[in-house]
Structures are given as structure tokens and as C-alpha cells.
Design an enzyme around this catalytic site. Structure first.
Site, PDB file in Angstrom:
ATOM      1  N   LYS A  22      -9.532  -8.752   8.367  1.00  0.00           N
ATOM      2  CA  LYS A  22     -10.180  -9.061   9.641  1.00  0.00           C
ATOM      3  C   LYS A  22      -9.914  -7.921  10.601  1.00  0.00           C
ATOM      4  CE  LYS A  22      -6.188 -11.140  11.741  1.00  0.00           C
ATOM      5  NZ  LYS A  22      -5.861 -10.621  13.062  1.00  0.00           N
ATOM      6  N   HIS A  82       0.834  -1.206   0.000  1.00  0.00           N
ATOM      7  CA  HIS A  82       0.000   0.000   0.000  1.00  0.00           C
ATOM      8  C   HIS A  82       0.872   1.261   0.000  1.00  0.00           C
ATOM      9  CE1 HIS A  82      -3.539  -2.480   0.881  1.00  0.00           C
ATOM     10  NE2 HIS A  82      -4.257  -1.423   0.550  1.00  0.00           N
TER      11      HIS A  82
END
Lengths: 279, 185
Positions: free
Chosen positions: B103, B38
């Protein structure tokens, strides 16, 4: 004086690292069965079914239980009548290096915390040494996942905070970070010692079997009480809601300074990979 | 709580149907990226480089798999904790990303961006690395190979079992699920 070769230590660590990544131990699998029975949320039950199936697939030895194969932690208890022929530290590190490489395990260790370059072989492991009686070497191995480690906390409480303060800190730790730590969890709680000792005993507690209670009835009762309180938080398996958030709370204690009440909570995820060997 | 079979790339129309608690079986191409990938994507953009995959309608899976054994597609490949990507996610949504698989809880900036851009957040079972491995039919590194487990990967998945944990209406299953069970035993 008994003598063992360093190469034997390397082999033992290599085998532990490889085995634990694929095969959860029976105590952990029993805790899953128990948790599944106790869980009332349908989603929570489904999570238990998934992690049990995951354990079965991983045990076939092709794919590790979790992609985070952890940073290796080793407690080495050395008998005073034992001499290791060679460099014990290097032997353990070599075992970790071989286990993670030959086992197709993920290498998650960076050589520097800020410059962040992977060492490529998952070393160094974190090793804690102690000297005891006898002529054996006991190695307790843990492959500790990073996500749950990130949710761990330490506090230097005041003596007046007392037992209630310690218990509240443990429950608060689960309340804040439990959902992110891949519940159902095993909590390693350290109480006492000093700043660094409390974290070390919390780690030792986290690597203890979930079905072994503290031998002191006072602390064994506290383990049960904390488990019940954490499970009332509602976080549930994977944090999606339910009545089973922790499988076990393991407490280890150490003497401390009269002005101090250190407490540390080392959170372990359901990939509770621990094992020991005596050489 | 509904159950859906969904194909990538995602559209706003599909995302609008999804509510927290819904079960989803996801198939198609998804992209694996986490912290370091990212950072590279967004640092590259700042320097005028292009994103190395088609972001429009894409689903990004926060994953850092273990190495594949010889002849195998991939190793264990469960989700990592999402909050570490909270700093990058709103920008990815602005670029066209329509779904995230991971998650754990997200911050308000991520939830607000999900409402604004019609994005869904899917939860996969953390630690179920071996189970999820079976759903991944193809995997290849498309950029940042030097990042090892953190490289950017293109994956083809089939019936990847997910739960909608965040929807485009601000719904958050981590908050709602806990509220429902708090105090119970």
C-alpha cells in the site's frame, strides 16, 4: 492515602492491550459509518465496507484488526492521594508484555534503533506520567501503528505564522503523507508547549475519541475547519481518491514561550485503538 | 476498469493487460517479505548467495503478520507501506519479480523499473489484517526465521482482493485518484 497493588495495574494494562487489538471502540465504528455515508468515490466506499467487515471479523477475537499491533503508549494520571504498592513503571511494562504475548499480537519493538534487534515482547511501552487531584489512577492506552507514526511531523513555527501557519502545516502534513498512513485518518494536533511537549500533546490528541471536540469553541471550530480542508485534498480512503481522508482532527494545546509557536501532527490510521480505565 | 482473476506466477503478457483501477482476485503462491528480508536477499546476492525462492514471475507481498494462534495458518496479515522497499524493488524486478502487493506511493525509480520489466503493483487494503487472513490458505517460513514477523514466507492465497495501483505504463492510482477528487467535498 489510598493504596493499590501494582499487580492490579499490570492486569488492567494486559486486558487493555489484548482487547484493543481485536475490538475497535464504538466511537471509531460510528465514525466509519458516517464516513461511508459521506464518501462519494465507489472505490472509497468499498474500502469503508472492507474495514467495517475487518472490524467485525477481528471482534470475534481470533485475528487482530491489523497485523501492526502497534507500540503501546500509556498516559498514566496519578491522583496525589494514591500510592501504588510496588513499581508502577514495571507494572505497566509487565502488562504490555503479557497482553502482547498472551494475545498473539505482533511484537514490533526493537531494542535499539540502529542495531534493530526485536525485544520479543513489544516492550518497552512509551509511558507519560502526570500527577493530579484525587486518589485514582487513570490509564489511557493506545496501540499506535508505525506506518501512520512515520507520516507524523513537528515544526517550530514563528509567532507571525499565526493561526493560518498552524492550519497550513496540518493540511500540508496530510497532503504529503496521508496516502501512506492508511486513511481514513484521525489527526492528533498539538499546538504550543515546547519541543517535547508539543509532540506529547499531539499524541494525547491522537488517542482522544474522534467524536469528542476540544472544549474551547475556538479550537473546536478549528478542528472542524481542518477536517473539511483535509478532506478536500482528494486523497480518500487508502489514498485511492475520495472525499473522506480524515475522520476527525483532535487538537490539544499548552502554554508556550513568547518567541515560539510549536505545532505537531500525530497521524493515526483507521486502526484507531485507544481506551482508558480508572483504577 | 476491468476485473480479473489471476494466477501466480505472473507473465509479462498478464501484466500488460492490467491498468490502474482494475480489480484483481489473485490466487496461487506469493512470497511475504519486507524491509529486513529484502536487505538479507540483496546482501546475500552481493556475497554470491542465491535468492532463497524462485524469483521468476514471482509476486512479493510486503507483509509482517501477527503470530498465528495454535492450529491457525497465520495471524492478521495486511500490507505494510511500500516506500520503505523502494530502495530494493528495482533490483528485485531485474531478478524477475513481476508483482508487488502493498500500500502507498512509490518513487520514480520504482515506476521506471516497472515499465522496463513489465511489473504490476497491487494495492491491498491497509489495516484490513483480519479480512485478508481469510484469503491465506497456507503459510510457511522459507528463510530468515530469526527475523520473526519479518521472515521470508511462502504463502498460498485464494482470491486475494486487490486493486491495480501501479501499472507497467507508468500509471499511478494514488496520483490519478487524488486528481479526480481534489477540491471536491
Amino acid at each position: 492515602m489510598r493504596v493499590i497493588e501494582a499487580a492490579k495495574v499490570t492486569e488492567a494494562v494486559r486486558a487493555l492491550a489484548m482487547e484493543k487489538a481485536y475490538k475497535l471502540s464504538g466511537d471509531v465504528l460510528r465514525a466509519f459509518d458516517e464516513g461511508e455515508k459521506k464518501e462519494k468515490s465507489e472505490t472509497g466506499k468499498e474500502i469503508f465496507r472492507q474495514i467495517k467487515e475487518n472490524a467485525e471479523i477481528a471482534a470475534q477475537g481470533e485475528v487482530p484488526y491489523c497485523q501492526d499491533c502497534g507500540m503501546a503508549v500509556i498516559f498514566a494520571e496519578i491522583g496525589k492521594d494514591l500510592r501504588v504498592d510496588g513499581n508502577l513503571e514495571a507494572a505497566i511494562q509487565e502488562g504490555v508484555r503479557r497482553g502482547y504475548t498472551e494475545g498473539y499480537l505482533r511484537k514490533s519493538v526493537l531494542g535499539d534503533p540502529l542495531r534493530r534487534k526485536n525485544t520479543g515482547d513489544n516492550t518497552p511501552a512509551v509511558i507519560h506520567y502526570s500527577i493530579g487531584e484525587g486518589d485514582k489512577l487513570k490509564l489511557t492506552f493506545g496501540a499506535k501503528g508505525g506506518g501512520s507514526e512515520n507520516m507524523s511531523r513537528l515544526a517550530m513555527l514563528k509567532p507571525s505564522d499565526g493561526e493560518e501557519g498552524v492550519k497550513n502545516f496540518v493540511v500540508e502534513t496530510v497532503s504529503i503523507g496521508g496516502a501512506n498512513a492508511c486513511p481514513p485518518l484521525v489527526l492528533g494536533v498539538g499546538i504550543g508547549g515546547n519541543f517535547e511537549k508539543v509532540a506529547e500533546i499531539a499524541k494525547k490528541a491522537a488517542l482522544r475519541s474522534p467524536d469528542k471536540r476540544n472544549p474551547d469553541p475556538y479550537y473546536a471550530a478549528m478542528e472542524e475547519e481542518l477536517k473539511a480542508r483535509c478532506n478536500k485534498l482528494g486523497i480518500g480512503p487508502m489514498g485511492l481518491g475520495g472525499v473522506v481522508t480524515v475522520l476527525a482532527v483532535n487538537i490539544e494545546v499548552f502554554p508556550c514561550h513568547l518567541v515560539a509557536l510549536p505545532v505537531a501532527v500525530n497521524v493515526n490510521c483507521h486502526a484507531d485503538r485507544h481506551g482508558e480505565i480508572v483504577l | 476498469m476491468a476485473e480479473y482473476k489471476i494466477q501466480t506466477p505472473l507473465t509479462a503478457e498478464v501484466v500488460k493487460k492490467l491498468k490502474i483501477g482494475d480489480k484483481v482476485l489473485l490466487s496461487g503462491v506469493i512470497y511475504g517479505a519486507r524491509d529486513a528480508a529484502h536487505k538479507r536477499i540483496l546482501d546475500g546476492l552481493a556475497k554470491g548467495e542465491k535468492v532463497p525462492f524462485d524469483v521468476e514471475g514471482s509476486v512479493i507481498y510486503y507483509v509482517g503478520p501477527s503470530p498465528a494462534r495454535p492450529g491457525k495458518v497465520i495471524g492478521a496479515a495486511g500490507p505494510t507501506t511500500a516506500y520503505r522497499m523502494d530502495a530494493y524493488a528495482p533490483k528485485m524486478m531485474e531478478l524477475g519479480m513481476r508483482g508487488m502487493i502493498a500500500k502507498g506511493k512509490r518513487n520514480d525509480a520504482v515506476k521506471d523499473a516497472m515499465k522496463k520489466h513489465f511489473v504490476a503493483y497491487f494495492g491491498a487494503t491497509g489495516g484490513a489484517g483480519a479480512l485478508i487472513n481469510k484469503c491465506i490458505k497456507k503459510a510457511e517460513v522459507v528463510a530468515y526465521e530469526d527475523l520473526g514477523p519479518e521472515a521470508l514466507r511462502r504463502m498460498e492465497v485464494s482470491d486475494f482482493p486487490l486493486v491495480v495501483v501501479g501499472d507497467c505504463y507508468g500509471g499511478d492510482l494514488y496520483a490519478e485518484g487524488r486528481k479526480q477528487w481534489e477540491g471536491k467535498s
